[in-house]
Enzyme design. Structure first.
Site, PDB file in Angstrom:
ATOM      1  N   HIS A 135      -0.942  11.388  -2.537  1.00 25.31           N
ATOM      2  CA  HIS A 135      -0.162  11.563  -3.780  1.00 25.31           C
ATOM      3  C   HIS A 135       0.801  12.744  -3.697  1.00 25.31           C
ATOM      4  O   HIS A 135       1.670  12.904  -4.552  1.00 25.31           O
ATOM      5  CB  HIS A 135      -1.099  11.792  -4.970  1.00 25.31           C
ATOM      6  N   HIS A 174      -5.723   3.999  -5.309  1.00 24.56           N
ATOM      7  CA  HIS A 174      -4.568   4.513  -6.044  1.00 24.56           C
ATOM      8  C   HIS A 174      -3.295   4.312  -5.223  1.00 24.56           C
ATOM      9  O   HIS A 174      -3.339   4.292  -3.998  1.00 24.56           O
ATOM     10  CB  HIS A 174      -4.735   6.014  -6.333  1.00 24.56           C
TER      11      HIS A 174
HETATM   12  C1  X5A Z   1      -6.746  10.780  -3.576  1.00 22.06           C
HETATM   13  C2  X5A Z   1      -7.156  10.177  -4.886  1.00 22.06           C
HETATM   14  C3  X5A Z   1      -6.976  10.193  -7.279  1.00 22.06           C
HETATM   15  C4  X5A Z   1      -6.462  10.984  -8.436  1.00 22.06           C
HETATM   16  C5  X5A Z   1      -6.934  10.375  -9.750  1.00 22.06           C
HETATM   17  C6  X5A Z   1      -6.479  11.149 -10.947  1.00 22.06           C
HETATM   18  N1  X5A Z   1      -6.638  10.722  -5.996  1.00 22.06           N
HETATM   19  N2  X5A Z   1      -6.910  10.551 -12.160  1.00 22.06           N
HETATM   20  O1  X5A Z   1      -7.968   9.262  -4.909  1.00 22.06           O
HETATM   21 ZN    ZN Z   2      -7.631   7.243  -4.647  1.00 24.80          ZN
END
Ligand code: X5A
Ligand code: ZN
EC number: 3.5.1.48
Length: 672
Positions: A135, A174
Site C-alpha cells: 500500500h 487488499h
Molecule cells: C498489508 C495489509 C491492510 C490495511 C487494512 C486497513 N494492509 N484497514 O494487509
Molecule cells: Zn492485506
C-alpha cells in the site's frame, strides 16, 4: 536448485504503542507464528536461510521520494505522542521507534531474495517481513505499509539486473494501490491484483481498484485488477481466476521474474478478508506460478492476520517453492456467480491489450439462473455425474484448519521405470531407476485379453509399469515414468487404468496424447475422466470422454491446457493422473514438460507418465525433472492460437460447461 528463506528477528520489534482497533492486527506474532510453524514442519531447515540486510537510501529512493525517506528516518527519535500524531497523518498507519529499521530490513530482505534468485544461487524463495509494503506510495505510508518492498525489488531487478519483464502477483486480499501507482505507465511491470472490493465499499475505497483500471500511456494493459464483490471467495474462485485471467496474460507476457505480494489475509479465517480459500490453495497458486519465468519466483509477505491460517498458508507456499506436490484442494470446485462476473469483467477490460483473450469470448454462455442469488454466497450447484456423489461437502472452517495440521508431509520420490536399454538417461539426483517388476503370472494375467501385449518386450514393459503403479498407489513413490513399445501403448494404458481403479484410485484422470482411443471396456461410472489430445476433431462423447485435436500453435496449446485440461482436472479432483504420450503425439519436449508440470498440481502429484520406448532420452529426462518438482523451461513468447484451435476450444466449452463449472470463463449478465 534451492529455496531461500529471508528473515531477521529485528522485524518483530515494530508494534502499535497506543489504542487503534484498525491497526492492532498487524503485530509481531505474525512473523513468529509463521516461522515457528515452518520450523515445526521441518521446512525452514530445508531452505537456504538468509539474514535480511537493511536497504540503502539509494535503494529506497528507487520508488520513494528523498523527503519521505527522511521523514520516516526521523521517526526513530520521536516520543510516543509525536509518533501517534505523525501516524495520524496517514491512513491506517502506526510508527514505532523501530519502524524505520524494520521497514529497511523488510525492503532489504526483498532485495536479497531477488539477488539470490537472479544470480542463480537459488531457484526461488520467500521473504518473511514486516511491515508489509504494497500500500505504500512514493511519498506516503498507508495500510500498515511503510516502504514498498515488492516495488523496490522490481525496480532493483530492472536497474541492477537489466530485466525487461517482471510479473507482480498480488494475492493479498487488499488492493496494492501503491504498486499500481508506481508502475501504472510502465509496460515492463505487469501488475495483477485481486482484492475484496464490494463495489467500492471496502478499504481502501478506491475507484481505481476496479477492473476497468488497466494502466496508462505505455502501460495500458499492464495493470490487471480483479475486484471481488462478495466475501466468501474460495479455492474454486481463486483457481479459476488464475486459469482464466492471470495465467493467459502471464504466458503472453513471458516474464523473466515473478514477484508475489504474498498476503494471506485472502485465506480462510482472516478477519480482514472474510474469504474461504484454504491454506493448501496457496500451494496450488504457487505451483501454478512456478511454470513461469523458468521457476524464478520471489514471494514476500504482505498481510495475513489470522495467525493459524497465516502460519499454515506460509507453510503451503514454502512447500510448493521447495517442489513438494500440492495437497489436493478440499471442497466442491465450483466458482460462484459473483466470482465469474468479476473474472468476466476483468477479461473484458483487458481484452483490447492481450491476444490470448481475444477471439475467445465470442458467445457468452448463459449460466443457469438458479446459481444466482443476490445476497451472500450462492449455494454451489452439484455438477451432474456419479463422481459427484463421492465429493464430500466442504467442512466448516475451523475443522478444515484442524485437519490440515494433521496432514503428513508428502513423499516427493520420482521413479523412472524405463525398459529400453539404449535410452541412457542422465537422471536428476533423487530420481530412482526402478529395477523391480510385477510377478510374471500376474503380468501375464493382465496382458491376456490384449493381443498387442503378447510380445516379450511388451510384457516386460508392462511388468515394470505395474510394479511402479503399485508403488505409487501405496504411497512409496510419488510419480513415475514408464515406457512401452509403441504398438502396445493403448493396451498398456488400458491395463494401467484398470489396475489403478482396482487398487485404490477413486478417480483417475487420463490425459492421452496422440492416437489413443478410450479403452472400449472402460466402465462409464464416472471414475475415469478420459481426455484425448490429438483426436481428429473436438468431441465430448460424455462429460467423462473428451477429445480435442492437438493445437497447431503454442498459443493454442496454452489455451488448451489453461482453458480445458486444467479446468476439467481441477473440477474432477482425481487421485491419480496418467499422462500417455502415444503414437503420433507430436508434442515437443517443452510442451510435454509444461503439461506434466501443471498436471502435477492434481492428485497430490501422483502422476504417471507413459512414453513410447523410442522416445528420446531428452524427453524422458525433461519429464523426470518436472515430475520431481523442477520448473519446466519457459516456452518463450507464444504465438497466437490458430482459428481451428480457438474453435475446438469454444465448441468443447459450450458442450461441457453445464457439467464442468470450472470451464466457465465468466458469467453472462442478462440485460435488463
Ligand atoms: C498489508 C495489509 C491492510 C490495511 C487494512 C486497513 N494492509 N484497514 O494487509
Ligand atoms: Zn492485506
Amino acid at each position: 536448485m534451492g529455496t531461500a528463506l529471508v528473515y531477521h528477528e529485528d522485524m518483530t520489534a515494530t508494534r502499535l504503542l497506543w489504542d487503534d482497533p484498525e491497526c492492532e492486527i498487524e503485530r509481531p506474532e505474525r512473523l513468529t507464528a509463521a516461522l515457528d510453524r515452518l520450523r515445526q514442519r521441518g521446512l525452514e531447515q530445508r531452505c537456504l536461510r538468509l539474514s535480511a540486510r537493511e536497504a540503502s537510501k539509494e535503494e529506497l529512493g528507487l520508488v520513494h521520494s528523498p523527503e519521505y525517506v527522511s521523514l520516516v528516518r526521523k521517526t526513530q527519535v520521536l516520543g510516543e505522542e509525536e509518533l501517534q500524531a505523525l501516524s495520524g497523518q496517514f491512513d491506517a498507519i502506526y510508527f514505532h521507534p523501530s519502524t524505520f529499521h524494520c521497514a529497511r530490513l523488510a525492503a532489504g530482505a526483498g532485495l536479497q531474495l531477488v539477488d539470490a534468485v537472479l544470480t542463480g544461487a537459488v531457484q526461488n524463495g520467500l521473504a518473511l517481513v514486516r511491515p508489509p509494503g504494497h500500500h505504500s506510495q512514493r511519498a506516503a505510508a498507508n495500510g500498515f505499509c511503510v516502504f514498498n518492498n515488492v516495488a523496490i525489488a522490481a525496480a532493483h531487478a530492472k536497474q541492477k539486473h537489466g530485466l525487461h519483464r517482471i510479473l507482480i502477483v498480488d494475492w493479498d486480499v487488499h488492493h496494492g494501490q501503491g504498486i499500481q501507482y508506481l508502475f501504472e505507465d510502465d509496460p515492463s511491470v505487469l501488475y495483477f491484483s485481486w482484492h475484496r472490493y464490494e463495489h467500492g465499499r471496502f478499504w481502501p475505497f478506491l475507484r481505481e481498484s476496479d477492473a476497468d483500471a488497466v494502466g496508462r500511456g505505455q502501460g495500458l494493459g499492464f495493470t490487471v485488477n480483479l475486484p471481488w464483490n462478495q466475501v466468501g471467495m474460495g479455492n474454486a474462485d481463486y483457481v479459476a481466476a488464475f486459469l482464466h485471467l492471470l495465467l493467459p496474460l502471464a504466458f503472453e507476457f513471458d516474464p523473466e521474474l515473478v514477484l508475489v505480494s504474498a498476503g494471506f489475509d485472502s485465506a480462510i479465517g482472516d478477519p480482514e478478508g472474510q474469504m474461504q480459500a484454504t491454506p493448501e490453495c496457496f500451494a496450488h497458486l504457487t505451483h501454478l506460478l512456478q511454470v513461469l519465468a523458468g521457476g524464478r519466483v520471489c514471494a514476500m509477505l504482505e498481510g495475513g492476520y489470522h495467525l493459524e491460517s497465516l502460519a499454515e498458508s506460509v507453510c503451503m507456499t514454502v512447500q510448493a517453492l521447495l517442489g513438494d506436490p500440492a495437497p489436493p484442494l478440499s471442497g466442491l470446485m465450483v466458482p460462484c456467480q459473483s466470482a465469474l462476473e468479476s473474472i468476466q469483467s476483468a477479461r473484458a477490460a483487458q481484452a483490447p491489450y492481450w491476444k490470448s483473450l481475444q477471439l475467445q469470448d465470442v458467445t457468452p454462455v448463459p449460466t443457469s439462473p438458479s446459481t444466482h442469488s443476490p445476497e451472500g454466497r450462492p449455494p454451489p450447484l452439484l455438477p451432474g455425474g456419479p463422481m459427484c456423489k463421492a465429493a464430500a461437502p466442504a467442512p466448516a472452517p475451523s475443522s478444515l484448519l484442524d485437519q490440515l495440521c494433521l496432514c503428513p508431509a508428502p513423499s516427493v520420490r520420482t521413479t523412472v521405470a524405463l525398459t529400453a536399454p539404449d535410452i541412457t538417461l542422465v537422471l536428476p539426483p533423487d530420481v530412482i531407476q526402478q529395477e523391480g517388476s510385477a510377478l510374471r503370472e500376474e503380468t501375464e494375467a493382465w496382458a491376456r485379453p490384449h493381443e498387442s501385449l503378447a510380445r516379450e518386450e511388451a510384457l516386460t514393459a508392462l511388468g515394470k509399469l505395474l510394479y511402479l503403479l503399485d508403488g505409487m498407489l501405496d504411497g512409496q513413490v510419488n510419480s513415475g515414468i514408464a515406457a512401452t513399445p509403441a504398438s502396445a501403448a493403448a493396451a498398456t494404458l488400458d491395463v494401467a487404468i484398470q489396475r489403478g481403479l482396482s487398487h485404490g484410485a477413486q478417480r483417475l484422470l487420463c490425459v492421452a496424447l496422440g492416437q489413443l482411443d478410450r479403452p472400449p471396456d472402460l466402465a462409464h461410472d464416472g471414475r475415469t475422466l478420459w481426455l484425448n489430445i490429438g483426436g481428429k476433431e473436438a468431441a465430448a462423447l460424455s462429460m467423462f470422454h473428451v477429445a480435442t485435436p492437438l493445437p497447431v500453435m503454442t498459443g493454442g496449446f496454452l489455451s488448451c491446457i489453461l482453458g480445458l485440461v486444467l479446468p476439467l482436472a481441477y473440477g474432477f479432483q482425481p487421485d491419480l493422473v496418467l499422462v500417455a504420450l502415444g503414437p503420433g503425439h507430436g508434442l515437443q519436449g517443452p510442451h510435454a514438460a509444461l503439461l506434466a508440470a501443471m498436471l502435477r498440481g492434481l492428485a497430490g502429484g501422483r502422476v504417471l507418465a507413459l512414453l513410447e520406448e523410442d522416445s528420446t532420452p531428452q524427453l524422458a529426462g525433461i519429464l523426470a525433472r518436472v515430475l520431481r518438482g523442477e520448473a519446466p523451461p519457459s516456452l518463450g513468447p507464444s504465438s497466437v492460437a490458430s482459428p481451428e484451435d480457438v474453435q475446438a476450444l469454444m465448441y468443447l466449452r459450450g458442450q461441457l460447461e453445464p457439467q464442468w463449472k470450472m470451464l466457465q470463463v465468466g458469467a453472462f449478465t442478462p440485460q435488463k
